[in-house]
Design a protein around this motif. Structure first.
Motif, PDB file in Angstrom:
ATOM      1  N   ILE A  38      32.980  39.774  20.630  1.00 40.29           N
ATOM      2  CA  ILE A  38      34.152  39.812  21.839  1.00 40.29           C
ATOM      3  C   ILE A  38      33.946  41.098  22.371  1.00 40.29           C
ATOM      4  N   LYS A  39      33.873  42.303  21.809  1.00 41.25           N
ATOM      5  CA  LYS A  39      33.761  43.580  22.413  1.00 41.25           C
ATOM      6  C   LYS A  39      32.614  43.734  23.390  1.00 41.25           C
ATOM      7  N   ARG A  40      31.464  43.065  22.895  1.00 44.77           N
ATOM      8  CA  ARG A  40      30.399  43.291  23.904  1.00 44.77           C
ATOM      9  C   ARG A  40      30.700  42.391  25.003  1.00 44.77           C
ATOM     10  N   LEU A  41      31.099  41.229  25.105  1.00 45.80           N
ATOM     11  CA  LEU A  41      31.412  40.598  26.300  1.00 45.80           C
ATOM     12  C   LEU A  41      32.623  41.238  27.113  1.00 45.80           C
ATOM     13  N   LEU A  42      33.418  41.766  26.513  1.00 42.08           N
ATOM     14  CA  LEU A  42      34.650  42.356  27.065  1.00 42.08           C
ATOM     15  C   LEU A  42      33.753  43.605  27.928  1.00 42.08           C
ATOM     16  N   ARG A  43      32.915  44.489  27.253  1.00 39.71           N
ATOM     17  CA  ARG A  43      32.455  45.575  27.946  1.00 39.71           C
ATOM     18  C   ARG A  43      31.774  45.182  29.004  1.00 39.71           C
ATOM     19  N   GLU A  44      30.880  44.268  28.877  1.00 32.90           N
ATOM     20  CA  GLU A  44      29.966  43.638  30.101  1.00 32.90           C
ATOM     21  C   GLU A  44      31.120  43.080  31.299  1.00 32.90           C
ATOM     22  N   ALA A  45      32.133  42.351  30.994  1.00 35.02           N
ATOM     23  CA  ALA A  45      32.969  41.906  32.016  1.00 35.02           C
ATOM     24  C   ALA A  45      33.665  43.277  32.593  1.00 35.02           C
ATOM     25  N   ARG A 105      32.200  46.249  32.995  1.00 36.85           N
ATOM     26  CA  ARG A 105      31.010  46.876  33.604  1.00 36.85           C
ATOM     27  C   ARG A 105      31.015  46.063  34.898  1.00 36.85           C
ATOM     28  N   GLU A 106      31.241  44.777  35.002  1.00 33.66           N
ATOM     29  CA  GLU A 106      31.020  43.966  36.372  1.00 33.66           C
ATOM     30  C   GLU A 106      32.071  44.051  37.313  1.00 33.66           C
ATOM     31  N   ILE A 107      33.263  44.137  36.874  1.00 34.97           N
ATOM     32  CA  ILE A 107      34.468  44.355  37.674  1.00 34.97           C
ATOM     33  C   ILE A 107      35.067  45.730  37.745  1.00 34.97           C
ATOM     34  N   GLY A 108      34.433  46.699  37.254  1.00 35.28           N
ATOM     35  CA  GLY A 108      34.772  48.127  37.265  1.00 35.28           C
ATOM     36  C   GLY A 108      34.898  48.659  38.541  1.00 35.28           C
ATOM     37  N   ASP A 109      33.917  48.469  39.577  1.00 30.84           N
ATOM     38  CA  ASP A 109      34.066  48.750  40.807  1.00 30.84           C
ATOM     39  C   ASP A 109      35.454  48.283  41.613  1.00 30.84           C
ATOM     40  N   GLN A 110      36.049  47.249  40.968  1.00 30.63           N
ATOM     41  CA  GLN A 110      37.240  46.522  41.595  1.00 30.63           C
ATOM     42  C   GLN A 110      38.461  47.434  41.249  1.00 30.63           C
ATOM     43  N   LEU A 111      38.395  47.875  39.822  1.00 26.79           N
ATOM     44  CA  LEU A 111      39.474  48.575  39.405  1.00 26.79           C
ATOM     45  C   LEU A 111      39.917  49.969  39.886  1.00 26.79           C
ATOM     46  N   LYS A 112      41.077  50.436  39.881  1.00 27.09           N
ATOM     47  CA  LYS A 112      41.777  51.575  40.658  1.00 27.09           C
ATOM     48  C   LYS A 112      41.146  52.520  39.415  1.00 27.09           C
ATOM     49  N   GLY A 113      40.870  53.566  39.826  1.00 29.44           N
ATOM     50  CA  GLY A 113      40.291  54.996  38.938  1.00 29.44           C
ATOM     51  C   GLY A 113      41.513  55.566  38.638  1.00 29.44           C
ATOM     52  N   GLU A 114      41.258  56.592  37.960  1.00 26.39           N
ATOM     53  CA  GLU A 114      42.531  57.919  37.343  1.00 26.39           C
ATOM     54  C   GLU A 114      43.466  56.953  36.660  1.00 26.39           C
ATOM     55  N   LYS A 115      42.653  56.106  35.683  1.00 21.83           N
ATOM     56  CA  LYS A 115      43.506  55.506  35.000  1.00 21.83           C
ATOM     57  C   LYS A 115      42.804  55.190  33.579  1.00 21.83           C
ATOM     58  N   ASP A 116      43.782  54.937  32.617  1.00 20.24           N
ATOM     59  CA  ASP A 116      43.370  54.759  31.314  1.00 20.24           C
ATOM     60  C   ASP A 116      43.815  53.194  30.951  1.00 20.24           C
ATOM     61  N   SER A 172      33.979  31.457  26.931  1.00 17.12           N
ATOM     62  CA  SER A 172      32.598  31.770  27.295  1.00 17.12           C
ATOM     63  C   SER A 172      32.694  33.084  28.092  1.00 17.12           C
ATOM     64  N   TYR A 173      31.449  33.708  28.368  1.00 16.51           N
ATOM     65  CA  TYR A 173      31.650  34.929  29.169  1.00 16.51           C
ATOM     66  C   TYR A 173      32.319  34.761  30.432  1.00 16.51           C
ATOM     67  N   GLU A 174      32.086  33.948  31.374  1.00 14.03           N
ATOM     68  CA  GLU A 174      32.663  33.671  32.521  1.00 14.03           C
ATOM     69  C   GLU A 174      34.235  33.325  32.321  1.00 14.03           C
ATOM     70  N   GLU A 175      34.748  32.908  31.370  1.00 18.41           N
ATOM     71  CA  GLU A 175      36.094  32.478  31.128  1.00 18.41           C
ATOM     72  C   GLU A 175      36.832  33.863  30.561  1.00 18.41           C
ATOM     73  N   ILE A 176      35.952  34.793  30.150  1.00 16.21           N
ATOM     74  CA  ILE A 176      36.670  35.876  29.726  1.00 16.21           C
ATOM     75  C   ILE A 176      36.940  36.864  30.686  1.00 16.21           C
ATOM     76  N   LYS A 177      35.776  36.928  31.662  1.00 14.48           N
ATOM     77  CA  LYS A 177      35.737  37.855  32.787  1.00 14.48           C
ATOM     78  C   LYS A 177      36.911  37.327  33.803  1.00 14.48           C
ATOM     79  N   LYS A 178      37.069  35.846  34.023  1.00 18.75           N
ATOM     80  CA  LYS A 178      38.072  35.465  34.839  1.00 18.75           C
ATOM     81  C   LYS A 178      39.379  35.832  34.381  1.00 18.75           C
ATOM     82  N   SER A 179      39.605  35.540  33.001  1.00 17.25           N
ATOM     83  CA  SER A 179      41.103  35.990  32.254  1.00 17.25           C
ATOM     84  C   SER A 179      41.116  37.461  32.384  1.00 17.25           C
TER      85      SER A 179
END
Length: 117
Positions: free
Chosen positions: A60-67, A69-80, A93-100
């Motif tokens: 689960i953690k691997r899939l979350l890290r990858e998701a 990484r993929e949406i990271g450029d869409q997230l606002k910076g300067e946040k934790d 599945s990975y696609e469902e995790i990324k969508k959620s």
């Protein structure tokens, strides 16, 4: 995710839990804390032992890290961000995790406007 983008220390997790605001959907709870002095976002992942054995939790953690990484450029910076996985994630599945994950980040209002649907 690069090391600079991770939250690892216990006191950093505690600070986000205490001072941050939480947002949730069925699969994830996300805590968000503004950090004006850092140039990019950082994320910490939490998967409870109730979710399963170490193999399941690490998957689960691997899939979350990858998701992230993929949406990271869409997230606002300067946040934790602290992301807590809930039980339904086990069967997703990975696609469902990324969508959620994208959905809960949108609920939190941390997605850049140009990427919203």
């Amino acid at each position: 995710m690069k090391k600079g983008y991770r939250i690892k220390k216990n006191h950093e997790f505690s600070r986000v839990f205490e001072k941050g605001t939480s947002f949730a959907n069925r699969q994830f709870v996300v805590y968000v804390l503004n950090k004006e002095d850092q140039p990019h976002f950082r994320a910490g992942l939490t998967v409870s032992k109730k979710m399963g054995n170490a193999v399941t939790r690490n998957r689960i953690k691997r899939l979350l890290r990858e998701a992230l990484r993929e949406i990271g450029d869409q997230l606002k910076g300067e946040k934790d961000y602290i992301i807590i996985a809930r039980k339904p994630v086990i069967d997703m599945s990975y696609e469902e995790i990324k969508k959620s994950l994208r959905h809960v980040m949108g609920v939190a209002g941390v997605m850049n406007k140009r990427y919203k649907k």
